[in-house]
Enzyme design. Structure first.
Site, PDB file in Angstrom:
ATOM      1  N   GLY A  26       0.793  -1.217   0.000  1.00  0.00           N
ATOM      2  CA  GLY A  26       0.000   0.000   0.000  1.00  0.00           C
ATOM      3  C   GLY A  26       0.828   1.270   0.000  1.00  0.00           C
ATOM      4  O   GLY A  26       0.302   2.370  -0.091  1.00  0.00           O
ATOM      5  N   HIS A  27       2.164   1.139   0.086  1.00  0.00           N
ATOM      6  CA  HIS A  27       3.031   2.325   0.202  1.00  0.00           C
ATOM      7  C   HIS A  27       4.322   2.129  -0.579  1.00  0.00           C
ATOM      8  O   HIS A  27       5.390   1.989   0.037  1.00  0.00           O
ATOM      9  CB  HIS A  27       3.345   2.596   1.673  1.00  0.00           C
ATOM     10  CG  HIS A  27       3.840   3.969   1.940  1.00  0.00           C
ATOM     11  ND1 HIS A  27       5.162   4.315   1.924  1.00  0.00           N
ATOM     12  CD2 HIS A  27       3.172   5.106   2.247  1.00  0.00           C
ATOM     13  CE1 HIS A  27       5.307   5.596   2.223  1.00  0.00           C
ATOM     14  NE2 HIS A  27       4.100   6.096   2.438  1.00  0.00           N
ATOM     15  N   PHE A  28       4.393   2.146  -1.790  1.00  0.00           N
ATOM     16  CA  PHE A  28       3.348   2.211  -2.801  1.00  0.00           C
ATOM     17  C   PHE A  28       3.595   1.074  -3.763  1.00  0.00           C
ATOM     18  O   PHE A  28       4.747   0.694  -3.950  1.00  0.00           O
ATOM     19  CB  PHE A  28       3.395   3.556  -3.541  1.00  0.00           C
ATOM     20  CG  PHE A  28       3.100   4.720  -2.621  1.00  0.00           C
ATOM     21  CD1 PHE A  28       1.787   5.053  -2.320  1.00  0.00           C
ATOM     22  CD2 PHE A  28       4.122   5.445  -2.046  1.00  0.00           C
ATOM     23  CE1 PHE A  28       1.510   6.140  -1.486  1.00  0.00           C
ATOM     24  CE2 PHE A  28       3.847   6.513  -1.209  1.00  0.00           C
ATOM     25  CZ  PHE A  28       2.558   6.868  -0.919  1.00  0.00           C
TER      26      PHE A  28
END
Length: 159
Positions: free
Chosen positions: A55-57
């Site tokens: 999610g990052h990234f």
């Protein structure tokens, strides 16, 4: 600090026995050296299978700032939680000052962290922490952390 001949070190089980953080927020892998009441050094090896990278990234994975700060904090609290009288106690942030991010930390990087405790009085720990990757500065800051169980002993009693 890790070159000191009598330095104390902790593997993951030793860390778990001294502080309250657990998966998924136990963010240091090893305490490489500690001088109780003075300093601690640790490492965190970041691999792509960390829970936050997707999610990052997804197109450019890097370690979020809050993860870096928490890794530094967990090293810092080991400067005093390694002492028998404070072992396993809960801690709380009081303040983070002068935090600086100097480089991106990515999967495959090993974060080396050095913490110095400059004061520990009445349950308030004050110090500074810095980290590097391959000798390059990564993140640093000045921290104040409270140990509520100790701090409460010094609060005025109500009648």
């Amino acid at each position: 600090m890790s070159d000191e001949p009598n330095a104390v070190a902790f593997d993951i089980n030793g860390i778990i026995s001294h502080q309250r953080n657990r998966y998924p927020v136990l963010l240091i892998d090893r305490i490489t050296a500690v001088d109780p009441g003075k300093s601690a050094s640790a490492v965190k090896c970041f691999t792509y299978n960390e829970w936050f990278f997707p999610g990052h990234f997804d197109d450019e994975p890097n370690v979020p700032g809050f993860i870096q700060i928490e890794s530094l904090t967990q090293t810092f609290i080991m400067t005093f939680l390694c002492m028998e009288e404070y072992k396993g106690m809960k801690t709380n942030f009081v303040s983070l000052n002068n935090v600086k991010f100097k480089r991106k930390v990515v999967p495959g990087d090993v974060l080396k962290i050095d913490a110095v405790l400059t004061s520990f009085k009445r349950g308030i720990a004050i110090g500074s922490v810095q980290s590097t990757v391959n000798g390059e500065p990564a993140c640093s800051g000045d921290f104040i952390v409270a140990v509520p169980a100790v701090l409460d002993r010094f609060k005025p009693k109500s009648s």
